[in-house]
Design a protein around this motif. Structure first.
Motif, PDB file in Angstrom:
ATOM      1  N   THR A   3       0.837  -1.206   0.000  1.00 18.38           N
ATOM      2  CA  THR A   3       0.000   0.000   0.000  1.00 18.38           C
ATOM      3  C   THR A   3       0.870   1.253   0.000  1.00 18.38           C
ATOM      4  O   THR A   3       2.048   1.208   0.379  1.00 18.38           O
ATOM      5  CB  THR A   3      -0.927   0.057   1.231  1.00 18.38           C
ATOM      6  N   ASN A   4       0.254   2.346  -0.379  1.00 19.86           N
ATOM      7  CA  ASN A   4       0.935   3.643  -0.344  1.00 19.86           C
ATOM      8  C   ASN A   4       1.384   4.000   1.071  1.00 19.86           C
ATOM      9  O   ASN A   4       2.440   4.593   1.267  1.00 19.86           O
ATOM     10  CB  ASN A   4       0.029   4.735  -0.916  1.00 19.86           C
ATOM     11  N   LEU A   5       0.601   3.629   2.079  1.00 15.78           N
ATOM     12  CA  LEU A   5       0.955   3.941   3.463  1.00 15.78           C
ATOM     13  C   LEU A   5       2.193   3.158   3.907  1.00 15.78           C
ATOM     14  O   LEU A   5       3.030   3.681   4.644  1.00 15.78           O
ATOM     15  CB  LEU A   5      -0.221   3.655   4.399  1.00 15.78           C
ATOM     16  N   GLU A   6       2.321   1.920   3.456  1.00 24.30           N
ATOM     17  CA  GLU A   6       3.503   1.123   3.785  1.00 24.30           C
ATOM     18  C   GLU A   6       4.755   1.729   3.154  1.00 24.30           C
ATOM     19  O   GLU A   6       5.805   1.830   3.800  1.00 24.30           O
ATOM     20  CB  GLU A   6       3.324  -0.325   3.325  1.00 24.30           C
ATOM     21  N   LEU A   7       4.659   2.132   1.887  1.00 21.36           N
ATOM     22  CA  LEU A   7       5.810   2.738   1.212  1.00 21.36           C
ATOM     23  C   LEU A   7       6.175   4.077   1.849  1.00 21.36           C
ATOM     24  O   LEU A   7       7.353   4.370   2.065  1.00 21.36           O
ATOM     25  CB  LEU A   7       5.529   2.907  -0.276  1.00 21.36           C
ATOM     26  N   ALA A   8       5.174   4.887   2.164  1.00 19.22           N
ATOM     27  CA  ALA A   8       5.433   6.179   2.833  1.00 19.22           C
ATOM     28  C   ALA A   8       6.075   5.947   4.194  1.00 19.22           C
ATOM     29  O   ALA A   8       6.962   6.695   4.614  1.00 19.22           O
ATOM     30  CB  ALA A   8       4.141   6.967   2.980  1.00 19.22           C
ATOM     31  N   GLY A   9       5.659   4.898   4.893  1.00 19.94           N
ATOM     32  CA  GLY A   9       6.195   4.584   6.211  1.00 19.94           C
ATOM     33  C   GLY A   9       7.682   4.269   6.194  1.00 19.94           C
ATOM     34  O   GLY A   9       8.400   4.542   7.158  1.00 19.94           O
ATOM     35  N   THR A 103      18.564   3.762   2.376  1.00 23.01           N
ATOM     36  CA  THR A 103      18.511   3.433   0.942  1.00 23.01           C
ATOM     37  C   THR A 103      17.077   3.005   0.645  1.00 23.01           C
ATOM     38  O   THR A 103      16.642   1.934   1.082  1.00 23.01           O
ATOM     39  CB  THR A 103      19.509   2.312   0.571  1.00 23.01           C
ATOM     40  N   LEU A 104      16.370   3.850  -0.046  1.00 19.88           N
ATOM     41  CA  LEU A 104      14.945   3.643  -0.296  1.00 19.88           C
ATOM     42  C   LEU A 104      14.636   3.789  -1.777  1.00 19.88           C
ATOM     43  O   LEU A 104      15.314   4.547  -2.482  1.00 19.88           O
ATOM     44  CB  LEU A 104      14.132   4.664   0.509  1.00 19.88           C
ATOM     45  N   GLU A 105      13.606   3.106  -2.227  1.00 17.27           N
ATOM     46  CA  GLU A 105      13.173   3.204  -3.608  1.00 17.27           C
ATOM     47  C   GLU A 105      12.501   4.559  -3.845  1.00 17.27           C
ATOM     48  O   GLU A 105      11.886   5.128  -2.957  1.00 17.27           O
ATOM     49  CB  GLU A 105      12.185   2.071  -3.951  1.00 17.27           C
ATOM     50  N   GLU A 106      12.603   5.053  -5.075  1.00 15.53           N
ATOM     51  CA  GLU A 106      12.030   6.359  -5.427  1.00 15.53           C
ATOM     52  C   GLU A 106      10.520   6.396  -5.199  1.00 15.53           C
ATOM     53  O   GLU A 106       9.979   7.419  -4.772  1.00 15.53           O
ATOM     54  CB  GLU A 106      12.364   6.705  -6.879  1.00 15.53           C
ATOM     55  N   ASP A 107       9.821   5.293  -5.443  1.00 15.49           N
ATOM     56  CA  ASP A 107       8.376   5.264  -5.219  1.00 15.49           C
ATOM     57  C   ASP A 107       8.027   5.560  -3.767  1.00 15.49           C
ATOM     58  O   ASP A 107       6.988   6.149  -3.480  1.00 15.49           O
ATOM     59  CB  ASP A 107       7.787   3.909  -5.614  1.00 15.49           C
ATOM     60  N   CYS A 108       8.887   5.159  -2.851  1.00 20.72           N
ATOM     61  CA  CYS A 108       8.639   5.422  -1.427  1.00 20.72           C
ATOM     62  C   CYS A 108       8.589   6.924  -1.169  1.00 20.72           C
ATOM     63  O   CYS A 108       7.736   7.402  -0.418  1.00 20.72           O
ATOM     64  CB  CYS A 108       9.718   4.777  -0.566  1.00 20.72           C
ATOM     65  N   GLU A 154       1.625  -0.975  -7.058  1.00 23.00           N
ATOM     66  CA  GLU A 154       2.571  -1.960  -7.570  1.00 23.00           C
ATOM     67  C   GLU A 154       3.865  -1.846  -6.782  1.00 23.00           C
ATOM     68  O   GLU A 154       4.229  -0.771  -6.321  1.00 23.00           O
ATOM     69  CB  GLU A 154       2.859  -1.697  -9.053  1.00 23.00           C
ATOM     70  N   GLY A 155       4.608  -2.932  -6.660  1.00 23.08           N
ATOM     71  CA  GLY A 155       5.891  -2.922  -5.954  1.00 23.08           C
ATOM     72  C   GLY A 155       6.854  -1.939  -6.604  1.00 23.08           C
ATOM     73  O   GLY A 155       6.823  -1.722  -7.805  1.00 23.08           O
ATOM     74  N   SER A 156       7.710  -1.350  -5.823  1.00 19.53           N
ATOM     75  CA  SER A 156       8.660  -0.360  -6.353  1.00 19.53           C
ATOM     76  C   SER A 156      10.034  -1.001  -6.488  1.00 19.53           C
ATOM     77  O   SER A 156      10.434  -1.827  -5.692  1.00 19.53           O
ATOM     78  CB  SER A 156       8.718   0.864  -5.454  1.00 19.53           C
ATOM     79  N   THR A 157      10.742  -0.575  -7.536  1.00 17.54           N
ATOM     80  CA  THR A 157      12.070  -1.136  -7.773  1.00 17.54           C
ATOM     81  C   THR A 157      13.093  -0.074  -8.105  1.00 17.54           C
ATOM     82  O   THR A 157      14.273  -0.351  -8.133  1.00 17.54           O
ATOM     83  CB  THR A 157      12.029  -2.148  -8.930  1.00 17.54           C
ATOM     84  N   LYS A 158      12.657   1.140  -8.393  1.00 16.28           N
ATOM     85  CA  LYS A 158      13.597   2.188  -8.800  1.00 16.28           C
ATOM     86  C   LYS A 158      14.340   2.762  -7.610  1.00 16.28           C
ATOM     87  O   LYS A 158      13.760   3.000  -6.572  1.00 16.28           O
ATOM     88  CB  LYS A 158      12.862   3.311  -9.540  1.00 16.28           C
TER      89      LYS A 158
END
Length: 164
Positions: A3-9, A103-108, A154-158
């Protein structure tokens, strides 16, 4: 699915809010306090953007600059051509100190800006709307509490772009 909240977290756990600054505000009022329509229509919108940068005083310390642009419009409801009663726009710049070892993905980062930017700026925006609506002769309007929606992404990889 994430979810967007997980990536933002993921970003939220690696930042510290450093500053919230009002960068722009504009008010246009077309209301006469004794001549308001019986029904009003209210529209609240926002958008965000994010920029990776380094602190000027500490070039080795990365930071995130999140800009949140808000719009608040009040129109007469039920009219063929609704009269604009109030237009309020404001932009807030939020500066976050980023852990240099993260080190985080750009989508995060994108989801962090969309979730945490408005969430952190929202109390300032609420106060501005309530203050301005009262000052132009409208009943003070209280903007509801901001509750970010959880959306599957979708999962982020960038990887993030290099910062100068």
């Amino acid at each position: 699915m994430t979810t967007n909240l997980e990536l933002a977290g993921k970003v939220a756990r690696n930042v510290e809010l450093d500053a919230i600054n009002l960068r722009y505000a504009k008010v246009e009022s077309g209301c006469e306090p004794g001549d308001l329509p019986e029904e009003l229509s209210v529209d609240v919108q926002y958008r965000t953007s994010i920029n990776h940068r380094h602190r000027k005083d500490e070039p080795s310390s990365p930071e995130l600059a999140v800009m949140v642009d808000f719009r608040f419009h009040v129109h007469g409801a039920g009219e063929e051509v609704p009269a604009e009663i109030l237009s309020l726009e404001a932009s807030y710049l939020l500066t976050y100190l980023l852990n240099p070892e993260a080190t985080l993905e750009e989508d995060c980062f994108k989801h962090f800006a969309e979730v945490n930017g408005p969430y952190n700026a929202w109390p300032y925006w609420r106060e501005l709307v309530q203050s301005v609506t009262g000052r132009v002769g409208l009943p003070g309007f209280v903007v509801p509490v901001f509750r970010p929606a959880s959306v599957e992404v979708e999962g982020s990889t960038k990887k993030p772009p290099p910062t100068a």
